[in-house]
Design a protein around this motif. Structure first.
Motif, short mmCIF file in Angstrom:
data_model
loop_
_atom_site.label_atom_id
_atom_site.label_comp_id
_atom_site.label_asym_id
_atom_site.label_seq_id
_atom_site.Cartn_x
_atom_site.Cartn_y
_atom_site.Cartn_z
N ALA A 32 -21.07 -44.22 40.61
CA ALA A 32 -21.38 -42.80 40.83
C ALA A 32 -21.15 -42.44 42.30
CB ALA A 32 -22.81 -42.49 40.41
N LYS A 33 -21.61 -43.29 43.21
CA LYS A 33 -21.43 -43.03 44.64
C LYS A 33 -19.94 -43.13 45.02
CE LYS A 33 -23.16 -42.28 48.71
NZ LYS A 33 -23.68 -40.97 49.03
N ALA A 34 -19.23 -44.07 44.43
CA ALA A 34 -17.79 -44.21 44.68
C ALA A 34 -17.05 -42.97 44.18
CB ALA A 34 -17.25 -45.46 44.01
N SER A 35 -17.48 -42.44 43.05
CA SER A 35 -16.87 -41.23 42.49
C SER A 35 -17.10 -40.04 43.42
CB SER A 35 -17.44 -40.94 41.11
OG SER A 35 -16.88 -39.76 40.57
N GLN A 36 -18.31 -39.92 43.95
CA GLN A 36 -18.63 -38.84 44.89
C GLN A 36 -17.80 -38.98 46.17
OE1 GLN A 36 -22.83 -39.32 45.49
NE2 GLN A 36 -23.38 -38.10 43.69
N THR A 37 -17.62 -40.20 46.64
CA THR A 37 -16.84 -40.45 47.84
C THR A 37 -15.38 -40.05 47.63
OG1 THR A 37 -18.30 -42.26 48.44
CG2 THR A 37 -16.14 -42.23 49.50
N LEU A 38 -14.81 -40.45 46.49
CA LEU A 38 -13.43 -40.10 46.19
C LEU A 38 -13.27 -38.58 46.06
CD1 LEU A 38 -10.55 -40.98 45.60
CD2 LEU A 38 -11.20 -41.22 43.19
N ALA A 39 -14.24 -37.91 45.41
CA ALA A 39 -14.19 -36.46 45.26
C ALA A 39 -14.23 -35.78 46.63
CB ALA A 39 -15.34 -35.97 44.38
N ALA A 40 -15.06 -36.30 47.54
CA ALA A 40 -15.14 -35.74 48.88
C ALA A 40 -13.83 -35.93 49.64
CB ALA A 40 -16.29 -36.38 49.66
N LEU A 41 -13.19 -37.07 49.47
CA LEU A 41 -11.89 -37.34 50.10
C LEU A 41 -10.83 -36.36 49.60
CD1 LEU A 41 -9.92 -39.09 51.79
CD2 LEU A 41 -9.59 -40.44 49.72
N VAL A 42 -10.77 -36.19 48.30
CA VAL A 42 -9.79 -35.28 47.71
C VAL A 42 -10.04 -33.85 48.18
CG1 VAL A 42 -8.96 -34.27 45.53
CG2 VAL A 42 -9.30 -36.75 45.73
N GLN A 43 -11.30 -33.42 48.19
CA GLN A 43 -11.65 -32.07 48.65
C GLN A 43 -11.28 -31.88 50.10
OE1 GLN A 43 -12.56 -29.63 46.62
NE2 GLN A 43 -12.41 -28.24 48.34
N GLY A 44 -11.51 -32.89 50.93
CA GLY A 44 -11.14 -32.82 52.34
C GLY A 44 -9.63 -32.69 52.53
N LEU A 45 -8.87 -33.43 51.74
CA LEU A 45 -7.40 -33.31 51.79
C LEU A 45 -6.95 -31.90 51.42
CD1 LEU A 45 -6.23 -36.69 50.24
CD2 LEU A 45 -5.89 -35.92 52.59
N ILE A 46 -7.54 -31.36 50.36
CA ILE A 46 -7.17 -30.02 49.90
C ILE A 46 -7.51 -28.99 50.97
CG2 ILE A 46 -7.73 -28.20 48.22
CD1 ILE A 46 -8.03 -30.50 46.14
N GLU A 47 -8.69 -29.09 51.57
CA GLU A 47 -9.07 -28.15 52.63
C GLU A 47 -8.14 -28.27 53.84
OE1 GLU A 47 -13.23 -28.60 53.51
OE2 GLU A 47 -13.81 -28.16 51.44
N GLY A 48 -7.76 -29.48 54.20
CA GLY A 48 -6.82 -29.68 55.30
C GLY A 48 -5.47 -29.05 55.01
N LEU A 49 -5.00 -29.20 53.78
CA LEU A 49 -3.71 -28.60 53.40
C LEU A 49 -3.79 -27.08 53.43
CD1 LEU A 49 -2.73 -31.01 50.50
CD2 LEU A 49 -1.54 -30.75 52.68
N ARG A 50 -4.91 -26.52 52.96
CA ARG A 50 -5.07 -25.06 52.98
C ARG A 50 -5.12 -24.53 54.42
NH1 ARG A 50 -9.66 -24.49 48.51
NH2 ARG A 50 -8.34 -24.50 46.69
N LYS A 51 -5.85 -25.23 55.28
CA LYS A 51 -6.06 -24.76 56.64
C LYS A 51 -4.84 -24.98 57.52
CE LYS A 51 -9.00 -25.56 60.65
NZ LYS A 51 -9.99 -26.46 61.24
N ASP A 52 -4.31 -26.20 57.55
CA ASP A 52 -3.26 -26.56 58.49
C ASP A 52 -1.88 -26.74 57.85
OD1 ASP A 52 -5.27 -26.70 60.44
OD2 ASP A 52 -5.65 -28.82 59.98
N GLY A 53 -1.83 -26.82 56.54
CA GLY A 53 -0.55 -27.07 55.87
C GLY A 53 -0.19 -28.55 55.85
#
Length: 93
Positions: free
Chosen positions: A19-40
């Protein structure tokens, strides 16, 4: 490797629950998406660079009928692996 396989690998490697590993992976993916939206782009040292690119509109061909079609412009995601990843995988893939 599937998402479930990756979660199992993270859990086993770090000694945390799935469960914690799943949360960590979800946070990583969300961070990547936010970075792509913000900076391209989003860079993960040791892995590579994810970058948004703009593909121009163009003419294409329907392979089934041979008819010409218009392909609209769109954004696409490009990935450039780090030198370390290229070395392990074997160059261009």
């Amino acid at each position: 490797m599937t998402k479930s396989d990756l979660i199992a690998h993270i859990a086993k490697s770090t000694g945390v629950s799935r469960a914690k590993a799943s949360q960590t992976l979800a946070a990583l993916v969300q961070g990547l998406i936010e970075g792509l939206r913000k900076d391209g782009s989003a860079t993960l040292s040791g892995l590579g660079i994810f970058k948004l690119i703009q593909r121009d509109a163009r003419r294409g061909r329907n392979p089934a009928t041979g008819a010409s079609i218009d392909i609209p412009a769109k954004k696409a995601l490009k990935f450039k692996p780090s030198k370390g990843v290229e070395k392990v995988i074997g160059g261009y893939w």
